[in-house]
Design a protein around this motif. Structure first.
Motif, short mmCIF file in Angstrom:
data_model
loop_
_atom_site.label_atom_id
_atom_site.label_comp_id
_atom_site.label_asym_id
_atom_site.label_seq_id
_atom_site.Cartn_x
_atom_site.Cartn_y
_atom_site.Cartn_z
N ASN A 37 17.88 -3.96 5.10
CA ASN A 37 17.12 -4.01 6.35
C ASN A 37 16.47 -2.86 6.76
OD1 ASN A 37 17.77 -6.76 6.90
ND2 ASN A 37 19.65 -6.35 7.99
N ARG A 38 17.11 -1.58 6.40
CA ARG A 38 16.64 -0.31 6.54
C ARG A 38 15.59 -0.20 5.93
NH1 ARG A 38 22.24 3.03 6.51
NH2 ARG A 38 22.91 2.58 8.86
N ASN A 39 15.53 -0.45 4.59
CA ASN A 39 14.51 -0.33 3.60
C ASN A 39 13.38 -1.27 4.17
OD1 ASN A 39 15.85 1.17 1.87
ND2 ASN A 39 15.72 -0.11 0.20
N ARG A 40 13.64 -2.48 4.64
CA ARG A 40 12.35 -3.46 5.08
C ARG A 40 11.95 -2.77 6.35
NH1 ARG A 40 15.35 -7.95 6.57
NH2 ARG A 40 15.44 -8.68 4.45
N GLU A 41 12.53 -2.09 7.21
CA GLU A 41 11.93 -1.30 8.46
C GLU A 41 11.08 -0.21 8.00
OE1 GLU A 41 15.27 -0.06 10.86
OE2 GLU A 41 15.77 -1.95 11.08
N ALA A 42 11.64 0.45 6.77
CA ALA A 42 10.99 1.62 6.37
C ALA A 42 9.50 1.28 5.75
CB ALA A 42 11.66 2.46 5.04
N LEU A 43 9.46 -0.07 4.93
CA LEU A 43 8.14 -0.54 4.35
C LEU A 43 7.33 -1.03 5.52
CD1 LEU A 43 9.65 -2.81 1.57
CD2 LEU A 43 7.97 -0.89 1.30
N ARG A 44 7.96 -1.47 6.61
CA ARG A 44 6.98 -2.03 7.72
C ARG A 44 6.27 -0.81 8.35
NH1 ARG A 44 3.75 -5.64 9.13
NH2 ARG A 44 3.89 -6.32 11.25
N ALA A 45 7.13 0.22 8.32
CA ALA A 45 6.56 1.47 9.11
C ALA A 45 5.18 2.17 8.22
CB ALA A 45 7.64 2.39 9.45
N LEU A 46 5.61 2.18 7.07
CA LEU A 46 4.58 2.51 6.13
C LEU A 46 3.38 1.61 6.13
CD1 LEU A 46 6.79 3.73 3.01
CD2 LEU A 46 5.34 5.20 4.43
N GLN A 47 3.42 0.56 6.12
CA GLN A 47 2.37 -0.48 6.20
C GLN A 47 1.38 -0.15 7.50
OE1 GLN A 47 3.85 -4.43 5.89
NE2 GLN A 47 4.05 -4.28 3.66
N LYS A 48 2.30 0.09 8.60
CA LYS A 48 1.49 0.13 9.91
C LYS A 48 0.93 1.59 10.00
CE LYS A 48 4.13 -2.82 12.95
NZ LYS A 48 4.93 -3.03 14.13
N ASP A 49 1.25 2.38 9.19
CA ASP A 49 0.67 3.87 9.35
C ASP A 49 -0.73 3.75 9.06
OD1 ASP A 49 0.29 6.49 9.53
OD2 ASP A 49 1.85 6.89 7.63
N PRO A 50 -1.75 4.49 10.11
CA PRO A 50 -3.09 4.52 9.97
C PRO A 50 -3.60 5.38 8.95
CG PRO A 50 -2.14 5.65 11.77
CD PRO A 50 -1.12 5.33 11.24
N GLU A 51 -2.72 6.61 8.38
CA GLU A 51 -3.14 7.21 7.40
C GLU A 51 -2.54 7.03 6.03
OE1 GLU A 51 -3.05 11.14 8.87
OE2 GLU A 51 -3.89 10.71 10.88
N PRO A 52 -2.83 6.00 5.22
CA PRO A 52 -2.04 5.80 4.05
C PRO A 52 -2.02 6.41 2.93
CG PRO A 52 -3.98 4.31 4.34
CD PRO A 52 -3.98 5.08 5.58
N ASP A 53 -3.14 7.32 3.05
CA ASP A 53 -3.39 8.29 1.85
C ASP A 53 -2.27 9.69 1.75
OD1 ASP A 53 -5.03 6.47 0.75
OD2 ASP A 53 -6.65 7.51 1.57
N GLU A 54 -1.76 9.82 2.99
CA GLU A 54 -0.95 11.28 3.21
C GLU A 54 0.49 11.03 2.46
OE1 GLU A 54 -0.71 12.40 7.03
OE2 GLU A 54 -2.82 12.50 7.51
N LYS A 55 1.28 11.88 2.54
CA LYS A 55 2.65 11.99 2.39
C LYS A 55 3.59 11.53 3.23
CE LYS A 55 1.70 15.15 -1.40
NZ LYS A 55 2.31 16.22 -2.18
N ALA A 56 4.79 11.12 2.72
CA ALA A 56 5.90 10.43 3.59
C ALA A 56 7.00 11.41 3.37
CB ALA A 56 6.14 9.11 3.49
N MET A 57 7.79 11.62 4.32
CA MET A 57 9.10 12.41 4.12
C MET A 57 10.26 11.24 3.72
SD MET A 57 8.45 15.66 4.40
CE MET A 57 10.53 16.17 4.72
N VAL A 58 10.99 11.49 2.75
CA VAL A 58 11.79 10.56 2.37
C VAL A 58 13.32 11.16 2.09
CG1 VAL A 58 12.49 8.92 0.63
CG2 VAL A 58 10.20 9.30 1.13
N CYS A 59 14.27 10.64 2.88
CA CYS A 59 15.76 11.15 2.90
C CYS A 59 16.41 10.61 1.44
CB CYS A 59 16.37 10.80 3.70
SG CYS A 59 18.14 11.60 3.95
N PHE A 60 16.77 11.45 0.52
CA PHE A 60 17.45 11.14 -0.71
C PHE A 60 18.90 11.94 -0.57
CE2 PHE A 60 13.44 10.35 -2.44
CZ PHE A 60 13.69 9.18 -2.85
N GLY A 61 19.81 10.96 -0.14
CA GLY A 61 21.18 11.66 0.12
C GLY A 61 21.30 12.71 1.25
#
Length: 132
Positions: A37-61
């Motif tokens: 569900n968290r991944n689904r929320e993150a995917l949805r947030a990325l889809q709604k982002d008006p600037e799709p070509d920029e970078k995103a901050m991702v948390c690994f551990g």
């Protein structure tokens, strides 16, 4: 008829162990579903982002890494597929564990517990038939 105390203790230990296995599998499914569900929320947030070509901050551990959004989306989609597969496998194993527990307790097997959902294609065919 008197039972041997050692037999009763072995029986209770076996039933308890089977119950623990079943509960652990259920908890693992819940934990994986939360992650899905968290991944689904993150995917949805990325889809709604008006600037799709920029970078995103991702948390690994415990670290945050800046990645291209396209790469991030692909990683999340791949993770979703792996989570779906793992959850489905755990659900299949859970069915077996529940049946073993019921068998150990001398209860009849659960009816309808081994049902599988219809595929999307099967549902389309059913809808076509119902529509006439």
């Amino acid at each position: 008829m008197a039972r041997d105390p050692a037999f009763v203790l072995r029986y209770l230990a076996e039933v308890e162990e089977l119950a623990k296995d079943m509960l652990a599998a259920r908890q693992q499914i819940v934990d994986l579903d939360v992650k899905r569900n968290r991944n689904r929320e993150a995917l949805r947030a990325l889809q709604k982002d008006p600037e799709p070509d920029e970078k995103a901050m991702v948390c690994f551990g415990g670290m945050f890494i800046e990645l291209p959004k396209a790469k991030t989306r692909e990683m999340l989609r791949q993770d979703q597929e792996e989570l779906d597969e793992e959850i489905n496998n755990l659900r299949k194993e859970l069915r077996v564990k529940v049946n073993r527990l019921y068998e150990a307790q001398g209860k009849p097997e659960l009816k309808g517990f081994n049902l599988n959902p219809m595929s999307a294609e099967e549902m389309k065919l059913i809808n076509r038939i119902l529509e006439g």
